[in-house]
Design a protein around this motif. Sequence first.
Motif, PDB file in Angstrom:
ATOM      1  N   TYR A  43      14.127  -5.470  -8.200  1.00 23.51           N
ATOM      2  CA  TYR A  43      14.376  -3.721  -8.889  1.00 23.51           C
ATOM      3  C   TYR A  43      13.833  -4.005 -10.221  1.00 23.51           C
ATOM      4  O   TYR A  43      14.096  -5.064 -11.150  1.00 23.51           O
ATOM      5  CB  TYR A  43      15.938  -4.098  -9.233  1.00 23.51           C
ATOM      6  N   VAL A  50      22.143 -13.767  -8.913  1.00 25.51           N
ATOM      7  CA  VAL A  50      20.855 -12.856  -9.353  1.00 25.51           C
ATOM      8  C   VAL A  50      19.947 -12.524 -10.908  1.00 25.51           C
ATOM      9  O   VAL A  50      20.878 -13.153 -12.305  1.00 25.51           O
ATOM     10  CB  VAL A  50      21.718 -11.358 -10.183  1.00 25.51           C
ATOM     11  N   THR A  56      10.584   1.543  -3.280  1.00 25.58           N
ATOM     12  CA  THR A  56      11.606   3.151  -3.355  1.00 25.58           C
ATOM     13  C   THR A  56      11.653   3.477  -5.195  1.00 25.58           C
ATOM     14  O   THR A  56      11.826   2.003  -5.259  1.00 25.58           O
ATOM     15  CB  THR A  56      12.811   3.088  -2.766  1.00 25.58           C
ATOM     16  N   LEU A  96       6.271  -6.422  -7.146  1.00 25.21           N
ATOM     17  CA  LEU A  96       7.199  -5.886  -5.590  1.00 25.21           C
ATOM     18  C   LEU A  96       6.951  -6.341  -4.982  1.00 25.21           C
ATOM     19  O   LEU A  96       7.687  -6.499  -4.270  1.00 25.21           O
ATOM     20  CB  LEU A  96       8.012  -4.412  -5.790  1.00 25.21           C
ATOM     21  N   THR A 142      13.019   5.502  -7.923  1.00 19.51           N
ATOM     22  CA  THR A 142      13.951   6.398  -7.982  1.00 19.51           C
ATOM     23  C   THR A 142      14.465   6.906  -9.436  1.00 19.51           C
ATOM     24  O   THR A 142      13.878   5.512  -9.817  1.00 19.51           O
ATOM     25  CB  THR A 142      15.338   6.083  -7.696  1.00 19.51           C
ATOM     26  N   CYS A 146      22.789  -0.990 -12.686  1.00 20.65           N
ATOM     27  CA  CYS A 146      22.895  -0.396 -11.001  1.00 20.65           C
ATOM     28  C   CYS A 146      23.828  -1.755 -11.020  1.00 20.65           C
ATOM     29  O   CYS A 146      24.487  -2.640 -11.586  1.00 20.65           O
ATOM     30  CB  CYS A 146      21.834  -0.599 -10.047  1.00 20.65           C
ATOM     31  N   THR A 203      14.478  -7.223 -12.337  1.00 23.68           N
ATOM     32  CA  THR A 203      15.667  -8.103 -11.363  1.00 23.68           C
ATOM     33  C   THR A 203      15.002  -8.473 -10.223  1.00 23.68           C
ATOM     34  O   THR A 203      14.366  -8.597  -9.505  1.00 23.68           O
ATOM     35  CB  THR A 203      16.893  -7.260 -11.217  1.00 23.68           C
ATOM     36  N   GLY A 251       9.857  -0.388   2.719  1.00 20.61           N
ATOM     37  CA  GLY A 251       9.063  -0.630   1.523  1.00 20.61           C
ATOM     38  C   GLY A 251      10.133   0.184   0.655  1.00 20.61           C
ATOM     39  O   GLY A 251      11.018  -0.006  -0.008  1.00 20.61           O
ATOM     40  N   GLU A 259       5.538  -2.820 -11.499  1.00 16.95           N
ATOM     41  CA  GLU A 259       6.031  -2.118 -10.081  1.00 16.95           C
ATOM     42  C   GLU A 259       4.969  -3.089  -8.783  1.00 16.95           C
ATOM     43  O   GLU A 259       5.419  -3.087  -8.034  1.00 16.95           O
ATOM     44  CB  GLU A 259       5.623  -1.052 -10.017  1.00 16.95           C
ATOM     45  N   VAL A 271      21.591  -3.405  -3.237  1.00 23.13           N
ATOM     46  CA  VAL A 271      22.943  -2.312  -4.494  1.00 23.13           C
ATOM     47  C   VAL A 271      24.337  -2.266  -4.021  1.00 23.13           C
ATOM     48  O   VAL A 271      24.254  -1.608  -2.602  1.00 23.13           O
ATOM     49  CB  VAL A 271      22.226  -0.767  -4.492  1.00 23.13           C
ATOM     50  N   GLU A 273      11.917   4.516 -15.326  1.00 19.18           N
ATOM     51  CA  GLU A 273      12.169   5.584 -13.688  1.00 19.18           C
ATOM     52  C   GLU A 273      12.800   3.606 -12.968  1.00 19.18           C
ATOM     53  O   GLU A 273      11.596   2.094 -13.132  1.00 19.18           O
ATOM     54  CB  GLU A 273      10.625   5.343 -13.288  1.00 19.18           C
ATOM     55  N   ALA A 274      13.038   3.688 -12.024  1.00 23.19           N
ATOM     56  CA  ALA A 274      13.721   2.076 -11.321  1.00 23.19           C
ATOM     57  C   ALA A 274      13.182   2.650  -9.964  1.00 23.19           C
ATOM     58  O   ALA A 274      12.664   2.876  -9.299  1.00 23.19           O
ATOM     59  CB  ALA A 274      15.356   2.564 -10.507  1.00 23.19           C
ATOM     60  N   ALA A 275      12.342   1.206  -9.655  1.00 25.36           N
ATOM     61  CA  ALA A 275      12.069   1.292  -8.394  1.00 25.36           C
ATOM     62  C   ALA A 275      12.613  -0.177  -8.027  1.00 25.36           C
ATOM     63  O   ALA A 275      12.354  -0.963  -8.159  1.00 25.36           O
ATOM     64  CB  ALA A 275      10.165   0.648  -8.393  1.00 25.36           C
ATOM     65  N   THR A 276      12.399  -0.188  -6.288  1.00 18.46           N
ATOM     66  CA  THR A 276      13.278  -1.408  -5.766  1.00 18.46           C
ATOM     67  C   THR A 276      12.340  -2.187  -4.294  1.00 18.46           C
ATOM     68  O   THR A 276      11.333  -1.010  -3.827  1.00 18.46           O
ATOM     69  CB  THR A 276      14.157  -1.415  -5.426  1.00 18.46           C
ATOM     70  N   THR A 277      11.904  -3.467  -4.296  1.00 18.74           N
ATOM     71  CA  THR A 277      11.889  -3.707  -2.752  1.00 18.74           C
ATOM     72  C   THR A 277      13.246  -2.992  -2.015  1.00 18.74           C
ATOM     73  O   THR A 277      14.190  -2.459  -2.450  1.00 18.74           O
ATOM     74  CB  THR A 277      12.486  -5.078  -2.155  1.00 18.74           C
ATOM     75  N   GLY A 278      12.657  -3.166  -0.066  1.00 18.75           N
ATOM     76  CA  GLY A 278      13.064  -2.480   0.266  1.00 18.75           C
ATOM     77  C   GLY A 278      14.789  -2.864   0.992  1.00 18.75           C
ATOM     78  O   GLY A 278      15.402  -1.477   0.848  1.00 18.75           O
ATOM     79  N   SER A 279      14.818  -3.483   0.509  1.00 20.96           N
ATOM     80  CA  SER A 279      16.846  -4.442   0.675  1.00 20.96           C
ATOM     81  C   SER A 279      17.687  -4.541  -0.457  1.00 20.96           C
ATOM     82  O   SER A 279      18.026  -5.208  -0.665  1.00 20.96           O
ATOM     83  CB  SER A 279      16.107  -5.232   2.278  1.00 20.96           C
ATOM     84  N   GLU A 333       8.866  -8.678  -1.639  1.00 24.99           N
ATOM     85  CA  GLU A 333       8.528  -7.828  -0.868  1.00 24.99           C
ATOM     86  C   GLU A 333       8.430  -9.200   0.683  1.00 24.99           C
ATOM     87  O   GLU A 333       9.510  -9.113   1.611  1.00 24.99           O
ATOM     88  CB  GLU A 333       8.407  -7.197  -0.446  1.00 24.99           C
TER      89      GLU A 333
END
Lengths: 169, 268
Positions: B250, B186, A52, B238, A54, B178, B214, A50, B235, B266, B257-263, B242
């Motif tokens: 990302y 990218v 996340t 995302l 950070t 990152c 990104t 899902g 956000e 990085v 604050e950084a937030a990303t999709t699940g995979s 997803e």
Amino acid sequence: MRRAPIVLAATAAGLAAVLGFHTQKLRTSVLSGLSGVGTTPTSLPSGGGGTTTTTPGSSTTTPGSSSTTPSTSASTGTHTALGADVQYQYGELELKVTVTGGKITNVQPAIDNAFDPRSAQVNAYAEPQLESQTLQAQSANINGVSGATYTSQAYVQSLQAALDKLGIK
Amino acid sequence: MTTTETVANSAGAVRHPGRVIRRVHPVMGTMVSFDVRVSDAERSTALVALARACARLDRADAVFSTWRPNSPMSLLRRNMISLAEAPAVIAVVLELCAVARDLSGGWFDPWAMPGGVDPTGLVKGWAADQALRELRAAGVRAAMVSAGGDLATFGGPEPGLAWRIGVRDPWAIDRIACVVESPGAVATSGCYERGLHVVDPQTGLADARCVSATVVGPELWLADALATGLLVAGEVGLAHIEALEGYEAYVISERGEAATTGSFPVAE
């Protein structure tokens, strides 16, 4: 996870590869005797399931463990070498690279002839950054930088420009 | 290790054929840089392909530039020519724009731009894909193109290694937020280089809900468009990425604050 070792010898050679720049002529490309030290960048979200969230606390990279790559010559002591004399869009730039203990410790312009006052201004701003960017790219061990689209003018101030000019890989 | 353009000193040492070719080409108001990996034997073929790749970028700029008042795209926007009269490639790109609009959940919408349909958010990535295709078709082993900060890649810098791309810290030019391993493309959108230049399709006003967005995936035309939409969406956008197979994203908020999709891939 495999990691590409940083190869300063290749970095040095990359200076010659800067030849690829458009109208430039390369006069000399003398760099040898450099060996590499790679470092590990601090990574951000490692991604689970899902979405996340950070905080990019240490939003920069930190020197970590090293992987040394065999080079053609010694990796100890201090070496200074002149890099490619690069004719690029905004002027001419020759870089003096100092290597201590196999690691780039200093990058300074030896020749700096901007073609016009505007370029001179840009260079005066860009060059102090060039050094830190180069050191940064070295520690991050990256091939390129993704970021908001820069203008042609902003390019000389960008990390990508440092990568392209110095052939950091 | 791979040696590249090795030692050629002023004393006249032999210059070995290189295995890394770098080229920077100013086009589309930015700089497009290439990093091409070839064997010694492939070098001259690659140089020819590189020239073709740059020509493709120039052609894309000539057709699609909204800054040149007489480009076919500008004429189309002013209704001075019809789509049927415009170069066929415009219809192709607008088709891709419609696909990207749907996949972005409407956050990327060239038809919501002031002044008429504007595919700029997708064209640069698409043109870079085309440029890279020239190199691949010529048998080049690996290459990376950076179109002003949006990158397309194939192969890797060394056999078995992925291209490692740093995503810039939006607040510091010399810092990396990152590092990702490129799955082919990218793309990053942000307002820190050229100001607030994205438009919220829902309001028609300039707006962005994060400072950096990104998107990575197999193709840059789509990653570029999705990143543009994600910068506006923030956000909440995302979820649309997803849902797309092969694409990850990302975002960095104004609060850092950084937030990303699940995979999101990085790198170590």
